[in-house]
Motif scaffolding. Structure first.
Motif, PDB file in Angstrom:
ATOM      1  N   ASP A 218      30.712   2.401  96.233  1.00 51.03           N
ATOM      2  CA  ASP A 218      31.595   2.521  95.084  1.00 51.03           C
ATOM      3  C   ASP A 218      32.552   3.671  95.327  1.00 51.03           C
ATOM      4  O   ASP A 218      32.221   4.643  96.027  1.00 51.03           O
TER       5      ASP A 218
ATOM      6  N   GLN B 212      33.284   5.302  89.926  1.00 50.06           N
ATOM      7  CA  GLN B 212      32.860   3.935  89.664  1.00 50.06           C
ATOM      8  C   GLN B 212      31.356   3.804  89.902  1.00 50.06           C
ATOM      9  O   GLN B 212      30.757   4.579  90.648  1.00 50.06           O
TER      10      GLN B 212
ATOM     11  N   GLN C 108      29.695   0.314  90.034  1.00 51.68           N
ATOM     12  CA  GLN C 108      29.494  -1.134  89.977  1.00 51.68           C
ATOM     13  C   GLN C 108      28.117  -1.533  90.511  1.00 51.68           C
ATOM     14  O   GLN C 108      27.491  -2.464  90.011  1.00 51.68           O
TER      15      GLN C 108
END
Length: 441
Positions: free
Chosen positions: A261, A265, A267
């Motif tokens: 990531d 972030q 994810q």
């Protein structure tokens, strides 16, 4: 062994003090940020099975059975020169290679354990030494990935959530294991491998995730980090330490990493939302796996590589891009071709990446910005605007000029209190990255 014990005592004494990076360490941090791009290499006896670097855990292969693998590991096609040239042609400035992964197997000639590539395989050669010598010759810096976790050592105890069915005894001396780990790190950093750019730690996967702190892993295991970190800095003050523990960096660490990531972030669910003031690095795979997986065909395109690198640089981070070589020692042609194609882009556009920092414009829907010094900036347009102009809000720096990076064509712009309008009429956009060169007053 006396020297190792002496260094451990020195490190224990130093750990009571606040960490103050040495001048050469601070200089190395600057180099690291300037480099922006590195090659990650996951390679070990697990490559033989073609099922990734976690195969021992995933297939519940017991220690006695797994210990048979080194007898089949004979990578006669390994060529350190070719590996370094792959990195250089890709535009990479450093290599990070697995010295010891979670399976506990040492990819160098360790004197404190016979479970190593020289003593336990028919190949019988120290690949880390060969790679270190070639990196030194070619001006590529070398980092060693080193696992905290060890599924092979009987002293790695108590057990966590991994490696539970591998036939290890239900007892062990964890401090003895940590001393063993420090002894192996001492071998790697005592000079025979030259100047090592840093140690990339990994292996807190055994620790449970606190339900009340979803992005923070429990730190109730005493890893004696400062003892180990001070040992490393004592042996090589310029060596940079990073740890893939996915929490806020600890004292003694020199860069912060983000797995799969970009900074900020999450994810994949690995990363803390905390972004420190340390140099930053994100690591990602070129296909879907870290170690060699025979059936994995999920190769990223050169365009995807470039765009990930640009997105990392725009967030003030390096990209460490991984390949998993085959058990014979070759890097797959699919990897080599894609890295070389991305490298050609860097030959033409590397000035906008190397030596830059995160720009005056935070990441936008259309792309990112990078900067060199105070007055030179690059806007990287990764998504073509729906309009004939690019609008950037909250640009407080006074803009002096804007032109295309390729062709140096001047562009009209208008700066107003609400933001900056850049008019893109008459310029061709690039699907990979349209770069604007911006100078501020």
């Amino acid at each position: 062994m006396k020297r190792i014990l002496f260094l451990l005592l020195l490190a224990a004494s130093a750990s009571a003090q606040s960490y103050q990076p040495a001048p050469e360490n601070l200089e190395a941090r600057k180099w690291f940020q300037d480099a922006r791009y590195g090659l990650f290499i996951h390679w070990g006896v697990y490559s033989i099975l073609g099922d990734g670097e976690w195969v021992m855990n995933n297939q519940n292969i017991t220690v006695p059975v797994y210990e048979k693998l080194p007898r089949f590991f004979n990578p006669t096609a390994f060529d350190a020169k070719k590996w370094v040239q792959v990195a250089k042609s890709a535009g990479m400035k450093y290599i990070t290679i697995t010295s010891k992964h979670h399976d506990g197997f040492a990819m160098w000639h360790s004197k404190v354990s016979k479970y190593n590539i020289v003593d336990a395989t028919p190949y019988g050669k120290d690949v880390l030494k060969a790679l270190a010598d070639e990196c030194e010759k070619e001006g590529i810096k070398l980092f060693f990935y080193h696992s905290h976790l060890d599924w092979h050592s009987p002293d790695y105890f108590p057990r966590g959530k991994t490696g539970r069915n591998l036939g290890r005894p239900e007892s062990g001396d964890f401090d003895k294991y940590l001393q063993y780990m420090d002894a192996q790190l001492t071998e790697l950093l005592s000079g025979q491998y030259g100047k090592i750019a840093g140690i990339w730690f990994d292996g807190w996967w055994d620790q449970a995730v606190d339900e009340h702190e979803k992005n923070e892993r429990k730190t109730n295991i005493d890893w004696k980090l400062r003892r180990t970190y001070d040992l490393i800095h004592k042996l090589q003050p310029a060596a940079l330490i990073g740890n893939n523990h996915h929490v806020t960096p600890f004292e003694g660490e020199d860069f912060q990493m983000f797995e799969r990531d970009l900074p900020g972030q999450n994810q994949f669910g690995y990363n803390t939302s905390t972004i420190s003031q340390l140099p930053l690095e994100t690591c990602e795979t070129l296909n879907g796996a870290w170690g060699f997986e025979l059936k994995d065909q999920r190769y990223k395109s050169p365009e995807q590589i470039v765009r990930y690198l640009v997105n990392a640089a725009g967030r003030n981070a390096n990209l460490l891009l991984n390949v998993g070589p085959m058990p014979n020692g070759e890097i797959q042609p699919e990897f080599v071709e894609r890295l070389a194609a991305a490298g050609k882009w860097l030959q033409a556009n590397g000035e906008t990446i190397y030596g830059t920092r995160g720009g005056i414009v935070p990441p936008q829907d259309w792309g990112v910005s990078t900067r060199k010094g105070d007055g030179l900036h690059y806007f990287h347009i990764l998504k073509k605007p729906a309009t004939s102009y690019l609008f950037i809000p909250n640009v407080t720096a006074k803009i002096g000029s804007i032109q295309t990076y390729e062709g140096k064509k001047p562009l009209k712009f208008k700066q107003q209190p609400e933001g900056l309008f850049v008019y893109l009429d008459g310029i061709s956009t690039d699907n990979w990255d349209t770069i604007l060169e911006v100078r501020t007053k």
